[in-house]
Motif scaffolding. Structure first.
Motif, mmCIF file in Angstrom:
data_model
loop_
_atom_site.group_PDB
_atom_site.id
_atom_site.type_symbol
_atom_site.label_atom_id
_atom_site.label_comp_id
_atom_site.label_asym_id
_atom_site.label_seq_id
_atom_site.Cartn_x
_atom_site.Cartn_y
_atom_site.Cartn_z
ATOM 1 N N SER A 212 0.951 -36.208 4.197
ATOM 2 C CA SER A 212 1.550 -37.266 4.686
ATOM 3 C C SER A 212 0.660 -38.433 4.755
ATOM 4 O O SER A 212 0.889 -39.998 3.824
ATOM 5 C CB SER A 212 1.985 -37.479 5.861
ATOM 6 N N THR A 213 -0.504 -38.359 4.334
ATOM 7 C CA THR A 213 -1.958 -39.384 4.471
ATOM 8 C C THR A 213 -2.679 -39.370 3.407
ATOM 9 O O THR A 213 -3.970 -39.858 3.247
ATOM 10 C CB THR A 213 -2.151 -39.508 5.507
ATOM 11 N N LEU A 214 -2.295 -38.082 2.630
ATOM 12 C CA LEU A 214 -2.985 -37.810 1.266
ATOM 13 C C LEU A 214 -3.268 -37.905 -0.355
ATOM 14 O O LEU A 214 -1.279 -38.294 -0.736
ATOM 15 C CB LEU A 214 -3.239 -36.067 0.906
ATOM 16 N N ASN A 215 -3.728 -38.495 -0.851
ATOM 17 C CA ASN A 215 -2.869 -39.178 -2.324
ATOM 18 C C ASN A 215 -2.803 -37.707 -3.134
ATOM 19 O O ASN A 215 -3.784 -36.657 -2.938
ATOM 20 C CB ASN A 215 -3.902 -40.533 -2.992
ATOM 21 N N ALA A 216 -2.768 -38.064 -4.567
ATOM 22 C CA ALA A 216 -2.389 -36.676 -5.494
ATOM 23 C C ALA A 216 -3.628 -36.194 -5.517
ATOM 24 O O ALA A 216 -3.603 -34.762 -5.855
ATOM 25 C CB ALA A 216 -1.316 -36.860 -6.771
ATOM 26 N N ASP A 217 -5.056 -36.946 -6.336
ATOM 27 C CA ASP A 217 -5.450 -36.762 -6.286
ATOM 28 C C ASP A 217 -6.537 -35.727 -5.151
ATOM 29 O O ASP A 217 -7.087 -33.994 -5.173
ATOM 30 C CB ASP A 217 -6.935 -37.298 -6.285
ATOM 31 N N VAL A 218 -6.142 -35.736 -3.967
ATOM 32 C CA VAL A 218 -6.678 -35.064 -3.118
ATOM 33 C C VAL A 218 -6.468 -34.139 -2.865
ATOM 34 O O VAL A 218 -6.883 -32.733 -2.730
ATOM 35 C CB VAL A 218 -7.218 -35.654 -1.276
ATOM 36 N N VAL A 219 -4.513 -33.881 -2.961
ATOM 37 C CA VAL A 219 -4.059 -32.108 -2.728
ATOM 38 C C VAL A 219 -4.770 -31.924 -4.215
ATOM 39 O O VAL A 219 -4.359 -30.726 -3.797
ATOM 40 C CB VAL A 219 -2.585 -32.677 -2.855
ATOM 41 N N TYR A 220 -4.444 -32.404 -4.888
ATOM 42 C CA TYR A 220 -4.987 -31.499 -5.929
ATOM 43 C C TYR A 220 -5.857 -30.563 -5.980
ATOM 44 O O TYR A 220 -6.209 -29.564 -5.986
ATOM 45 C CB TYR A 220 -4.369 -32.139 -7.753
ATOM 46 N N GLN A 221 -6.990 -31.420 -5.520
ATOM 47 C CA GLN A 221 -8.676 -30.492 -5.593
ATOM 48 C C GLN A 221 -8.376 -29.408 -4.179
ATOM 49 O O GLN A 221 -8.989 -28.824 -4.770
ATOM 50 C CB GLN A 221 -9.158 -32.107 -5.556
ATOM 51 N N LYS A 222 -7.586 -29.583 -3.326
ATOM 52 C CA LYS A 222 -7.567 -28.531 -2.212
ATOM 53 C C LYS A 222 -6.726 -28.064 -2.648
ATOM 54 O O LYS A 222 -7.017 -26.575 -2.427
ATOM 55 C CB LYS A 222 -6.758 -29.465 -1.196
ATOM 56 N N ILE A 223 -5.906 -27.773 -3.315
ATOM 57 C CA ILE A 223 -5.556 -26.609 -4.344
ATOM 58 C C ILE A 223 -5.714 -25.908 -5.192
ATOM 59 O O ILE A 223 -6.136 -24.382 -4.884
ATOM 60 C CB ILE A 223 -3.262 -26.880 -4.618
ATOM 61 N N LYS A 224 -6.575 -26.719 -6.087
ATOM 62 C CA LYS A 224 -7.706 -25.754 -7.041
ATOM 63 C C LYS A 224 -8.639 -25.300 -5.564
ATOM 64 O O LYS A 224 -8.955 -24.541 -6.610
ATOM 65 C CB LYS A 224 -8.464 -26.967 -7.251
ATOM 66 N N ALA A 225 -9.106 -25.666 -5.306
ATOM 67 C CA ALA A 225 -10.035 -25.391 -4.135
ATOM 68 C C ALA A 225 -9.553 -23.741 -3.662
ATOM 69 O O ALA A 225 -10.090 -22.677 -4.047
ATOM 70 C CB ALA A 225 -10.634 -25.817 -2.914
ATOM 71 N N HIS A 226 -8.596 -23.586 -3.208
ATOM 72 C CA HIS A 226 -7.746 -22.468 -2.499
ATOM 73 C C HIS A 226 -7.698 -21.835 -4.231
ATOM 74 O O HIS A 226 -7.885 -20.402 -3.641
ATOM 75 C CB HIS A 226 -6.624 -22.855 -1.975
ATOM 76 N N CYS A 227 -7.145 -21.852 -4.605
ATOM 77 C CA CYS A 227 -6.696 -20.868 -6.229
ATOM 78 C C CYS A 227 -8.250 -20.751 -6.600
ATOM 79 O O CYS A 227 -7.729 -19.685 -6.575
ATOM 80 C CB CYS A 227 -6.125 -21.511 -7.193
ATOM 81 N N GLN A 228 -9.295 -21.211 -6.320
ATOM 82 C CA GLN A 228 -10.909 -20.771 -6.819
ATOM 83 C C GLN A 228 -11.091 -19.461 -5.570
ATOM 84 O O GLN A 228 -11.928 -18.578 -6.599
ATOM 85 C CB GLN A 228 -11.502 -21.470 -7.153
ATOM 86 N N ALA A 229 -10.720 -19.803 -4.530
ATOM 87 C CA ALA A 229 -11.083 -18.712 -3.847
ATOM 88 C C ALA A 229 -10.437 -17.552 -3.537
ATOM 89 O O ALA A 229 -10.876 -16.134 -3.017
ATOM 90 C CB ALA A 229 -10.693 -19.367 -2.111
ATOM 91 N N LYS A 230 -9.354 -17.733 -4.129
ATOM 92 C CA LYS A 230 -8.467 -15.975 -4.595
ATOM 93 C C LYS A 230 -8.400 -15.665 -5.575
ATOM 94 O O LYS A 230 -7.246 -14.973 -6.224
ATOM 95 C CB LYS A 230 -6.656 -17.022 -4.299
ATOM 96 N N GLY A 231 -9.894 -16.192 -6.616
ATOM 97 C CA GLY A 231 -10.223 -15.627 -8.139
ATOM 98 C C GLY A 231 -9.407 -16.110 -8.914
ATOM 99 O O GLY A 231 -9.208 -15.091 -10.308
ATOM 100 N N ILE A 232 -8.505 -17.196 -9.198
ATOM 101 C CA ILE A 232 -8.116 -17.808 -10.162
ATOM 102 C C ILE A 232 -9.297 -19.141 -10.459
ATOM 103 O O ILE A 232 -9.383 -19.793 -10.228
ATOM 104 C CB ILE A 232 -6.561 -18.780 -10.132
ATOM 105 N N TYR A 233 -9.681 -19.480 -11.347
ATOM 106 C CA TYR A 233 -10.613 -19.492 -12.365
ATOM 107 C C TYR A 233 -10.264 -20.916 -13.534
ATOM 108 O O TYR A 233 -9.213 -20.373 -14.293
ATOM 109 C CB TYR A 233 -11.832 -19.260 -12.879
ATOM 110 N N PHE A 234 -10.740 -21.900 -13.284
ATOM 111 C CA PHE A 234 -9.919 -22.864 -14.195
ATOM 112 C C PHE A 234 -11.085 -22.646 -15.968
ATOM 113 O O PHE A 234 -12.707 -22.905 -15.124
ATOM 114 C CB PHE A 234 -10.419 -24.237 -13.709
#
Length: 234
Positions: A212-234
């Protein structure tokens, strides 16, 4: 059956799922599955065929709707030039008409039927046998890919989502009625959250993000960090 890595991003329309899913698919070289577009396509085709009506008040023939759904061959292609996803249905590229509010209402009508959801289930699951996949929808992590490698539930208040939609319409040169859009969003949320077949809700192991109060970049970085924590690497 061979399955490649799958990332699921679920949540209501307007929360930012599409933008986040696009960026992830592009960064990882994965296929993109826009399941909301699947139901929009079925809804549009069903309306064109006279199987549903705009006011959602008339009885719907679930068997006929299922047969129509099974006849559709649907693929998604990332278009790096436009920053969008090209939707191809039965060898025909479908334009932006599937993205408007009216077709969104058609999608919500057809999505309540178990036979329609079953007809689209195999098509979606087959995509994960070809390459890594970012799946954007409402029940990706709960029903379609319950064993996904990373799950996110991205939400936002109805008012925030309505405000975003108004901005999109204005930028596209269209008339935008905020109150009417807000009402439609609330009605669709109610249908999606309370339907018997695969209601929209977070998977138990999903990361919950309120944008609701987050921009697209912040959302993306949160999701990216979660994926990395689950073993998906960029």
């Amino acid at each position: 059956m061979l399955r490649y890595p799958v990332i699921c991003i679920d949540g209501p329309s307007g929360a930012g799922k599409g933008t986040a899913a696009w960026r992830l698919a592009q960064a990882l070289g994965y296929r993109l599955l826009d399941s909301g577009a699947l139901y929009r396509i079925v809804g549009l085709k069903a309306f064109t065929a006279g199987l549903i009506t705009a006011d959602a008040q008339h009885p719907i023939d679930e068997v006929a709707l299922s047969k129509l759904t099974q006849s559709l061959q649907i693929t998604f292609q990332l278009n790096n030039d436009s920053g969008r996803v090209d939707i191809i249905v039965n060898d025909e590229t479908i334009g932006e008409q599937v993205r408007n509010e009216t077709v969104g209402g058609y999608a919500s009508q057809v999505a309540v039927f178990p036979q329609v959801r079953q007809a689209l289930l195999k098509l979606q699951q087959d995509m994960a046998t070809r390459s890594g996949l970012v799946a954007d929808g409402r029940d990706m992590g709960t029903v379609v890919f319950p064993d996904a490698d990373a799950k996110i539930f991205l939400t936002a208040s109805a008012r925030a989502r309505a405000e975003r939609r108004v901005i999109q319409l204005i930028n596209a040169g269209q008339i935008a009625d905020f109150e009417a859009i807000l009402t439609k969003i609330k009605e669709r949320d109610d249908r999606d959250e309370n339907r018997t077949a695969a209601p929209s809700k977070p998977a138990e192991d999903a990361l919950l993000i309120d944008s609701s109060t987050l921009n697209a970049d912040v959302v993306y970085q949160k999701i990216k960090a979660h994926c990395q924590a689950k073993g998906i690497y960029f």
